[in-house]
Enzyme design. Structure first.
Site, PDB file in Angstrom:
ATOM      1  N   SER A  36       0.652  -1.233  -0.099  1.00  0.00           N
ATOM      2  CA  SER A  36      -0.053  -0.228  -0.061  1.00  0.00           C
ATOM      3  C   SER A  36       0.672   1.233   0.110  1.00  0.00           C
ATOM      4  CB  SER A  36      -0.927   0.010   1.266  1.00  0.00           C
ATOM      5  OG  SER A  36      -1.871  -0.884   1.290  1.00  0.00           O
ATOM      6  N   HIS A  67      -3.278   1.253  -4.375  1.00  0.00           N
ATOM      7  CA  HIS A  67      -2.796   0.241  -5.214  1.00  0.00           C
ATOM      8  C   HIS A  67      -2.993   0.456  -6.548  1.00  0.00           C
ATOM      9  CE1 HIS A  67      -1.435  -2.792  -2.225  1.00  0.00           C
ATOM     10  NE2 HIS A  67      -2.304  -2.421  -1.539  1.00  0.00           N
ATOM     11  N   HIS A  89      -6.047  -9.140  -2.403  1.00  0.00           N
ATOM     12  CA  HIS A  89      -6.192  -9.616  -1.079  1.00  0.00           C
ATOM     13  C   HIS A  89      -7.596 -10.548  -0.814  1.00  0.00           C
ATOM     14  CE1 HIS A  89      -4.159  -5.725  -0.828  1.00  0.00           C
ATOM     15  NE2 HIS A  89      -3.578  -6.252   0.055  1.00  0.00           N
ATOM     16  N   TYR A  91      -9.593 -10.180   1.383  1.00  0.00           N
ATOM     17  CA  TYR A  91     -10.860  -9.404   1.796  1.00  0.00           C
ATOM     18  C   TYR A  91     -11.426  -8.580   0.786  1.00  0.00           C
ATOM     19  CZ  TYR A  91      -7.562  -5.159   1.806  1.00  0.00           C
ATOM     20  OH  TYR A  91      -6.626  -4.349   1.448  1.00  0.00           O
ATOM     21  N   GLU A  92     -10.951  -8.504  -0.626  1.00  0.00           N
ATOM     22  CA  GLU A  92     -11.614  -7.866  -1.588  1.00  0.00           C
ATOM     23  C   GLU A  92     -12.541  -8.744  -2.069  1.00  0.00           C
ATOM     24  OE1 GLU A  92      -8.705  -5.524  -3.962  1.00  0.00           O
ATOM     25  OE2 GLU A  92      -7.410  -6.922  -3.111  1.00  0.00           O
ATOM     26  N   ALA A 119       2.383  -2.504   4.097  1.00  0.00           N
ATOM     27  CA  ALA A 119       2.158  -1.500   5.161  1.00  0.00           C
ATOM     28  C   ALA A 119       1.878  -2.309   6.356  1.00  0.00           C
ATOM     29  CB  ALA A 119       1.279  -0.363   4.741  1.00  0.00           C
ATOM     30  N   MET A 224      -2.608  -7.494   6.410  1.00  0.00           N
ATOM     31  CA  MET A 224      -3.672  -8.633   5.653  1.00  0.00           C
ATOM     32  C   MET A 224      -2.981  -8.896   4.470  1.00  0.00           C
ATOM     33  SD  MET A 224      -6.752  -5.498   6.272  1.00  0.00           S
ATOM     34  CE  MET A 224      -6.727  -4.531   7.670  1.00  0.00           C
ATOM     35  N   SER A 225      -1.749  -9.087   4.230  1.00  0.00           N
ATOM     36  CA  SER A 225      -1.570  -9.435   2.857  1.00  0.00           C
ATOM     37  C   SER A 225      -0.145 -10.424   3.319  1.00  0.00           C
ATOM     38  CB  SER A 225      -0.994  -8.568   2.231  1.00  0.00           C
ATOM     39  OG  SER A 225       0.088  -7.547   2.671  1.00  0.00           O
ATOM     40  N   ASN A 248       1.140   2.458  11.580  1.00  0.00           N
ATOM     41  CA  ASN A 248       0.271   2.886  12.415  1.00  0.00           C
ATOM     42  C   ASN A 248       0.706   2.133  13.733  1.00  0.00           C
ATOM     43  OD1 ASN A 248      -0.854   1.033  10.430  1.00  0.00           O
ATOM     44  ND2 ASN A 248      -1.978   0.671  12.506  1.00  0.00           N
ATOM     45  N   HIS A 281      -7.257   3.938   7.079  1.00  0.00           N
ATOM     46  CA  HIS A 281      -6.513   3.758   5.743  1.00  0.00           C
ATOM     47  C   HIS A 281      -5.778   5.069   5.295  1.00  0.00           C
ATOM     48  CE1 HIS A 281      -5.175   1.515   2.216  1.00  0.00           C
ATOM     49  NE2 HIS A 281      -5.880   2.297   1.449  1.00  0.00           N
TER      50      HIS A 281
HETATM   51  N1  HPA Z   1      -3.531  -3.764  11.015  1.00  0.00           N
HETATM   52  C1  HPA Z   1      -3.703  -4.740   9.989  1.00  0.00           C
HETATM   53  N2  HPA Z   1      -3.208  -4.484   8.697  1.00  0.00           N
HETATM   54  C2  HPA Z   1      -2.583  -3.259   8.722  1.00  0.00           C
HETATM   55  C3  HPA Z   1      -2.564  -2.278   9.665  1.00  0.00           C
HETATM   56  C4  HPA Z   1      -3.213  -2.568  11.149  1.00  0.00           C
HETATM   57  O1  HPA Z   1      -3.050  -1.701  11.893  1.00  0.00           O
HETATM   58  N3  HPA Z   1      -1.768  -1.238   9.265  1.00  0.00           N
HETATM   59  C5  HPA Z   1      -1.697  -1.421   8.095  1.00  0.00           C
HETATM   60  N4  HPA Z   1      -1.979  -2.640   7.454  1.00  0.00           N
END
Ligand code: HPA
Length: 310
Positions: A36, A67, A89, A91-92, A119, A224-225, A248, A281
């Site tokens: 990302s 992306h 992903h 989740y998509e 990320a 998530m990837s 984050n 995000h």
């Molecule tokens: N959690 C899961 N996936 C992420 C995060 C997070 O805090 N930050 C970026 N991708």
């Protein structure tokens, strides 16, 4: 495409080559998957030639902001590479088996080493936002609980290993190359750390308790990837390096107590005003974009170190 019925691998390779990839770029030894906000790496590619995913059978479209959706061939330094600008992903809505299809196509194009960036949320206070974690192991909740990218019939050889070990999934040689690259680039020591990637399905960010659970296992980053791509790459015999940019800090402190606050109100005490703590995000993309140049320089130097062997 059904993940269980068809693997149009040869069709994908033919379509890519038919798109006109110049012959000096058409069999790269190093592949890169950009996370990302990290597709900016493509700006460093010399003699870049992009093939849109929509023209490649079996490739999906990325639906995630930040992306792109194309395969970029080019030289990083003087090493020919292929970079996936945008990934898929589960989740998509894509079956996890389909999200790893491009990894197999990279293998058939000649790739031997795969560099994956992502990320990720930070779970270790010692690695603040902006730290790049060199991943040395993973904990995959989806993989352990019935959503593993290698479930289902094996694709044809060379992707037909049924039971793929994960205890040496992250190449020591490539991890060392990352630290050598950071040293050569004179990054501050704390810019790079080593750690474990926790894989979650998303698309929700973690609850506080989920975050604490992953941190208590010793995970440093959560995302998530990546792990689907790693298992497919290992099945294909590729060496793997994963670099997670902490975008984050995952909120792990226990939620404030409603009862305590009501008791304080009843006693006439003032209640401390605390801002809501939530991942977003926008924050992920903002940090990704701000740090993309640094991640890109690191990847380019790693490619330079590893590419000397080709
Ligand atoms: N959690 C899961 N996936 C992420 C995060 C997070 O805090 N930050 C970026 N991708």
């Amino acid at each position: 495409m059904s993940p269980t019925l068809s693997f149009p691998l040869n069709e994908a390779v033919s379509a890519i080559l038919a798109a006109g990839v110049p012959s000096n770029l058409s069999s790269p030894k190093i592949g890169i998957i950009c996370g990302s906000g990290l597709s900016g790496l493509s700006a460093s590619l010399k003699e870049k030639f992009e093939v849109p995913y929509e023209s490649i059978p079996g490739f999906l479209q990325s639906t995630v902001q930040g992306h792109k959706s194309s395969l970029a061939f080019g030289f990083l330094g003087d090493v020919p590479v292929v970079a996936m600008l945008g990934r898929f992903h589960p989740y998509e809505g894509h079956p996890i088996q389909e999200t790893v299809f491009p990894v197999r196509v990279l293998k058939l194009l000649g790739v031997e080493k795969l560099i994956i960036t992502n990320a990720a949320g930070g779970l270790n206070p010692a690695n603040p936002v902006g730290t790049i974690i060199v991943i040395n192991d993973h904990f995959s909740l989806p993989g352990l609980s019935g959503s593993n990218a290698l479930m289902g019939p094996c694709p044809p050889a060379p992707f037909d290993m049924r039971f793929v070990p994960m205890s040496e999934a992250y190449s020591l040689e490539m991890r060392k190359a990352a630290f050598k690259a950071a040293h050569q680039l004179e990054f501050p020591r704390e810019a790079l750390a080593e750690g474990v990637y926790a894989h979650v399905s998303g698309p929700t960010y973690e609850s506080r308790t989920e975050g604490r659970f992953l941190a208590s296992l010793g995970c440093s980053a959560v995302g998530m990837s990546t792990v689907g791509e790693v298992v497919a790459a290992r099945q294909a015999g590729l060496d793997v390096l994963v670099l997670s940019l902490i975008t984050n800090a995952v909120i792990v402190t226990p939620q404030r107590s409603a009862r305590d606050e009501v008791d304080k109100e009843i006693r006439g005490e003032t209640i401390e005003v605390i801002a809501k703590e939530e991942a977003s995000h926008e924050e992920v993309l903002e940090v990704g974009t701000r740090k993309a140049v640094e991640v890109g320089r690191l990847v380019e130097r790693v490619v330079g170190i590893l590419g000397g062997k080709y």
